[in-house]
Design a protein around this motif. Structure first.
Motif, short mmCIF file in Angstrom:
data_model
loop_
_atom_site.label_atom_id
_atom_site.label_comp_id
_atom_site.label_asym_id
_atom_site.label_seq_id
_atom_site.Cartn_x
_atom_site.Cartn_y
_atom_site.Cartn_z
N TRP A 1 -7.51 0.43 2.18
CA TRP A 1 -8.03 0.98 0.93
C TRP A 1 -8.40 -0.10 -0.10
N ALA A 2 -8.17 -1.37 0.22
CA ALA A 2 -8.43 -2.45 -0.74
C ALA A 2 -9.93 -2.62 -1.00
N HIS A 3 -10.28 -3.04 -2.22
CA HIS A 3 -11.67 -3.28 -2.58
C HIS A 3 -12.16 -4.64 -2.09
N LYS A 4 -11.24 -5.57 -1.87
CA LYS A 4 -11.59 -6.89 -1.36
C LYS A 4 -10.45 -7.40 -0.50
N GLN A 5 -10.72 -8.42 0.31
CA GLN A 5 -9.69 -8.99 1.16
C GLN A 5 -8.61 -9.65 0.33
N THR A 6 -7.36 -9.45 0.73
CA THR A 6 -6.23 -9.96 -0.06
C THR A 6 -5.49 -11.11 0.61
N TYR A 7 -5.59 -11.25 1.93
CA TYR A 7 -4.97 -12.37 2.66
C TYR A 7 -3.47 -12.51 2.37
N MET A 8 -2.73 -11.42 2.40
CA MET A 8 -1.28 -11.46 2.23
C MET A 8 -0.66 -11.87 3.57
N ILE A 9 -0.17 -13.10 3.67
CA ILE A 9 0.36 -13.55 4.96
C ILE A 9 1.78 -13.08 5.20
N ASN A 10 2.50 -12.72 4.12
CA ASN A 10 3.89 -12.28 4.26
C ASN A 10 4.13 -10.97 3.53
N ALA A 11 5.13 -10.22 4.01
CA ALA A 11 5.57 -8.99 3.37
C ALA A 11 7.10 -9.02 3.31
#
Length: 275
Positions: A62-72
């Motif tokens: 659902w994101a408007h742009k790429q976020t590149y979250m490598i960790n959660a």
């Protein structure tokens, strides 16, 4: 967090270890310095018999742009002190960005090692963390999603690595987090869509440091463009004394069997003397 990852095991060996075949068209490229935006091999709960190449850097659909979250973070906001003894709930199940994926889009992230540095110096003082006793590749707990570019329509299959509070190894490195490493027994469970929140939470605890070690490597690794086996060469002693070969030595020499002289894997600038 998990700063960088390493995958150098050949595709055929990776398939044998995880009892899964690379999906048609997937190409595994040797990479000792996987960072955000790079491809990394995964096995998803949707296709547990196949290995796919996803982009390291999670973006929800659902994101408007790429976020590149490598960790959660497994604990979400519930362990702000990063207490290694934390035994409370895993807040990731309530985080808007991750709550859907952690319940239904879980995957194994296949690596040979990961790279981490102290909280302050970060990758200016990197350490390579790897399994000793020649145990080979292992699985990190991951979540994934597919994001479609709003302009081009291109699909991006993305993944994030779950983290926990530090364990014995990352505490010694002076880092406050650690990736969630799954035991062989938990790999299949992590992909099981019917696992309860309680059972999944158990798997998100700091990994058992037994069977792992670490040693310092060159700060050249901090450049995302840097690559090559020489980046894994030790620049100091292991964190814990053992009599196993370090990962660099293990990868440099390929042994056919106990009676064959070991074959050298040539690295530019290195010289060898065999006895």
């Amino acid at each position: 967090m998990c700063g960088r990852a390493t995958i150098i095991t050949p595709a055929a060996d990776l398939e044998k270890r995880f009892n899964a075949a690379f999906i048609k068209g997937a190409v595994l490229n040797e990479n000792v310095n996987i960072s955000a935006g790079n491809k990394i091999p995964v096995i998803t709960n949707e296709q547990p018999n196949h290995i796919q190449m996803f982009t390291l850097g999670y973006t929800p659909k659902w994101a408007h742009k790429q976020t590149y979250m490598i960790n959660a973070r497994s604990e979400g906001d519930l362990n702000p002190e990063n207490n290694p003894q934390y035994k409370g709930a895993m807040g990731i199940f309530n985080k808007p960005m991750f709550k859907h994926a952690v319940k239904s889009q879980r995957c194994l992230v296949l690596v040979d090692a990961f790279i981490e540095g102290p909280k302050q110096e970060k990758l200016n003082k990197p350490y390579l963390v790897y399994p000793n006793r020649d145990r080979g590749p292992f699985a990190l707990a991951g979540i994934y999603d597919t994001w479609q570019h709003p302009l081009t329509g291109e699909l991006h299959h993305t993944v994030a690595i779950l983290t926990s509070a530090a364990n014995r190894i990352t505490q010694r490195i002076e880092h406050h987090r650690a990736p969630v490493i799954l035991s062989r027994e938990d790999e299949e469970k992590w992909l099981n869509p019917d696992m309860s929140v309680a059972e999944l939470s158990r798997m998100m605890e700091p990994f058992d440091s037994k069977g792992f070690n670490a040693y310092p490597i060159s700060s050249k690794i901090k450049s995302p463009d840097a690559n090559g086996l020489e980046l894994l060469k030790p620049t100091g002693d292991k964190l814990f004394k053992d009599y196993d070969r370090c990962l660099y030595e293990r990868l440099k020499y390929a042994e056919e069997d106990d009676y064959v002289i070991r074959e050298e894997r040539l690295v530019e600038g290195d010289q060898f003397v065999l006895f």
